[in-house]
Write a protein that holds these residues in place. Structure first.
Motif, PDB file in Angstrom:
ATOM      1  N   GLN A 200       0.869  -1.182   0.000  1.00 46.05           N
ATOM      2  CA  GLN A 200       0.000   0.000   0.000  1.00 46.05           C
ATOM      3  C   GLN A 200       0.904   1.230   0.000  1.00 46.05           C
ATOM      4  OE1 GLN A 200      -3.754  -0.839   0.333  1.00 46.05           O
ATOM      5  NE2 GLN A 200      -2.530  -2.527  -0.500  1.00 46.05           N
ATOM      6  N   ILE A 201       1.058   1.871  -1.140  1.00 43.22           N
ATOM      7  CA  ILE A 201       2.062   2.928  -1.292  1.00 43.22           C
ATOM      8  C   ILE A 201       1.448   4.325  -1.414  1.00 43.22           C
ATOM      9  CG2 ILE A 201       3.716   1.335  -2.321  1.00 43.22           C
ATOM     10  CD1 ILE A 201       3.001   2.534  -5.065  1.00 43.22           C
ATOM     11  N   GLY A 202       0.118   4.423  -1.260  1.00 48.49           N
ATOM     12  CA  GLY A 202      -0.536   5.732  -1.315  1.00 48.49           C
ATOM     13  C   GLY A 202      -0.512   6.421   0.039  1.00 48.49           C
ATOM     14  N   ASN A 203      -1.390   7.405   0.200  1.00 51.30           N
ATOM     15  CA  ASN A 203      -1.425   8.136   1.466  1.00 51.30           C
ATOM     16  C   ASN A 203      -2.868   8.458   1.847  1.00 51.30           C
ATOM     17  OD1 ASN A 203      -2.080  10.221  -0.312  1.00 51.30           O
ATOM     18  ND2 ASN A 203      -0.808  11.731   0.723  1.00 51.30           N
ATOM     19  N   VAL A 204      -3.019   9.227   2.917  1.00 55.42           N
ATOM     20  CA  VAL A 204      -4.311   9.756   3.363  1.00 55.42           C
ATOM     21  C   VAL A 204      -4.252  11.271   3.316  1.00 55.42           C
ATOM     22  CG1 VAL A 204      -5.897  10.017   5.321  1.00 55.42           C
ATOM     23  CG2 VAL A 204      -4.869   7.790   4.835  1.00 55.42           C
ATOM     24  N   VAL A 205      -5.324  11.889   2.827  1.00 54.08           N
ATOM     25  CA  VAL A 205      -5.448  13.344   2.827  1.00 54.08           C
ATOM     26  C   VAL A 205      -6.703  13.725   3.605  1.00 54.08           C
ATOM     27  CG1 VAL A 205      -5.764  15.418   1.436  1.00 54.08           C
ATOM     28  CG2 VAL A 205      -4.279  13.580   0.606  1.00 54.08           C
ATOM     29  N   LEU A 206      -6.514  14.443   4.698  1.00 57.55           N
ATOM     30  CA  LEU A 206      -7.628  15.032   5.437  1.00 57.55           C
ATOM     31  C   LEU A 206      -7.644  16.520   5.129  1.00 57.55           C
ATOM     32  CD1 LEU A 206      -7.236  13.431   9.008  1.00 57.55           C
ATOM     33  CD2 LEU A 206      -8.331  12.467   6.985  1.00 57.55           C
ATOM     34  N   GLU A 207      -8.733  17.016   4.576  1.00 58.20           N
ATOM     35  CA  GLU A 207      -8.819  18.448   4.302  1.00 58.20           C
ATOM     36  C   GLU A 207      -9.118  19.221   5.591  1.00 58.20           C
ATOM     37  OE1 GLU A 207     -11.508  18.972   1.004  1.00 58.20           O
ATOM     38  OE2 GLU A 207     -10.060  18.157  -0.430  1.00 58.20           O
ATOM     39  N   ASP A 208      -9.459  20.495   5.492  1.00 56.85           N
ATOM     40  CA  ASP A 208      -9.636  21.350   6.668  1.00 56.85           C
ATOM     41  C   ASP A 208     -10.919  21.031   7.435  1.00 56.85           C
ATOM     42  OD1 ASP A 208      -7.353  22.617   5.751  1.00 56.85           O
ATOM     43  OD2 ASP A 208      -8.436  24.317   4.873  1.00 56.85           O
ATOM     44  N   ASP A 209     -10.913  21.402   8.725  1.00 55.83           N
ATOM     45  CA  ASP A 209     -12.116  21.382   9.577  1.00 55.83           C
ATOM     46  C   ASP A 209     -12.678  19.977   9.751  1.00 55.83           C
ATOM     47  OD1 ASP A 209     -12.048  24.251   9.749  1.00 55.83           O
ATOM     48  OD2 ASP A 209     -12.923  24.317   7.745  1.00 55.83           O
ATOM     49  N   ILE A 210     -11.815  18.997   9.876  1.00 62.54           N
ATOM     50  CA  ILE A 210     -12.248  17.601  10.026  1.00 62.54           C
ATOM     51  C   ILE A 210     -12.025  17.153  11.460  1.00 62.54           C
ATOM     52  CG2 ILE A 210     -11.605  15.222   9.404  1.00 62.54           C
ATOM     53  CD1 ILE A 210     -11.148  16.293   6.550  1.00 62.54           C
ATOM     54  N   SER A 211     -12.979  16.372  11.978  1.00 61.54           N
ATOM     55  CA  SER A 211     -12.850  15.755  13.290  1.00 61.54           C
ATOM     56  C   SER A 211     -12.815  14.247  13.119  1.00 61.54           C
ATOM     57  CB  SER A 211     -14.023  16.158  14.195  1.00 61.54           C
ATOM     58  OG  SER A 211     -13.933  15.508  15.452  1.00 61.54           O
ATOM     59  N   VAL A 212     -11.832  13.612  13.751  1.00 58.54           N
ATOM     60  CA  VAL A 212     -11.692  12.156  13.707  1.00 58.54           C
ATOM     61  C   VAL A 212     -11.770  11.637  15.137  1.00 58.54           C
ATOM     62  CG1 VAL A 212     -10.205  10.219  13.070  1.00 58.54           C
ATOM     63  CG2 VAL A 212     -10.270  12.279  11.629  1.00 58.54           C
TER      64      VAL A 212
END
Length: 344
Positions: A200-212
């Motif tokens: 798995q060579i991709g990534n994760v992108v979280l944009e602005d104003d996100i709650s996890v």
């Protein structure tokens, strides 16, 4: 922290009924609050507590008509719930702002940059070639891998793990134990019944104003990016698989699982324990009821579905009404059969 009612009203752009100089130093439920506390009333069923509450001040609707005298000072606003939420946000921001500086021991890798007014808790780790924005709060035992980018005003609570090459926007909140960028579930079945790991060579992108939420996992893409769009709110214990795309301002409740390469539209609502198969698309403003299993795409915006397998919400309710009557219907059917055979 202590504030006058006037200061709070100015912040919320509300109007005051009562003593504007009353001071409050805590927040509380209207039915439990004591002197010095600020409460709010948005649900009509709690209105009786308005006349008995010990709170020093209460945020209420500007349309509320009082039925009797109220001891507390009132702050009238168009939407009490939203105003109270705004106040909580300011309160939380003030608490986080008190966390500054670098606790030891912690690690900062080569060529990594951390912005102004940041906080790094003890035993936190930041890898090489990372870019961390201003006013970022990194609590103890947070791990940030190499080549990670984090925007301004983002908070990573204790124990968050951010894998290599992840991108996290501004004004995000990652709660304790969240894992961003772990391997997607990629295994190729072999002829002998074994499985071969697919890197798995991709990534994760979280944009602005996100709650996890706490202990939520968002897997990296096999190639490309797993993407969570701006404003989305994700609850605790949610699993989002590789190459998933989640649209703007979607809310995802606890124990939901989204399989690989599915695309969730904008303004979706996924209730608790929803399961979504891979490689499907949900249109904008789709609502999926709790414990539903979604096995095919939803093409019409604004659709509400429920059940496992999920289908139209109203049809599902009618089907459930019939399902509850199945034992009775079976008895009636058996009686009809017996009567038919007797007549023959």
């Amino acid at each position: 922290m202590e504030f006058t009612v006037q200061q709070i009203a100015d912040l919320l752009q509300g109007t005051i009924e009562g003593d504007s100089q009353v001071k409050v130093n805590s927040l509380g439920k209207i039915e439990e609050a004591q002197a010095g506390a600020l409460a709010f009333l948005s649900n009509a069923k709690y209105e009786p507590y308005l006349y008995t509450t010990g709170a020093s001040a209460v945020i209420v609707s500007d349309k509320l008509e009082l039925k009797k005298a109220v001891a507390a000072t009132l702050i009238r606003v168009p939407d009490p719930y939203t105003s109270f939420s705004t106040l909580l946000s300011y309160y939380q921001t003030a608490l986080l702002a008190s966390k500054t500086g670098v606790e030891e021991p912690c690690f900062l890798g080569q060529n990594s940059q951390v912005g102004e007014n940041h906080y790094r808790g003890a035993f936190s780790y930041i890898g090489h070639n990372c870019t961390i924005g201003n006013n970022v709060r990194i609590f103890p035992q947070v791990y940030i891998g190499d080549n990670v980018t984090i925007g301004d005003n983002t908070t990573l609570f204790a124990g968050v793990k951010v894998y290599t090459n992840s991108v996290i926007g501004s004004n995000c909140t990652l709660h304790a134990g969240a894992v961003i960028g772990s391997d997607g579930f990629g295994f190729a079945p072999q002829q002998d019944g074994s499985y071969k790991t697919i890197p798995q060579i991709g990534n994760v992108v979280l944009e602005d104003d996100i709650s996890v939420g706490a202990n939520t996992t968002i897997d990296c893409a096999t190639m490309g990016s797993t993407i969570i769009r701006k404003g989305t709110k994700i609850d605790n214990l949610v699993q989002i698989a590789h190459n998933v795309e989640v649209g703007h301002h979607t809310v995802i409740a606890a124990q939901t699982g989204i399989s690989g390469s599915s695309k969730i539209g904008n303004y979706n609502v996924l209730a608790g324990q929803v399961g979504i198969v891979g490689h499907i698309t949900l249109a904008d403003r789709t609502t999926v009821g709790a414990q539903s299993g979604v096995g095919k795409s939803v093409k019409e915006p604004g659709t509400i579905i429920q059940g496992s397998p999920a289908f139209d919400y109203k049809q599902n309710l009618r089907a459930l009404a019939v399902f509850r009557k199945l034992p009775e219907l079976q008895r009636e059917l058996e009686s009809l059969r017996e009567g038919k055979f007797t007549e023959g």
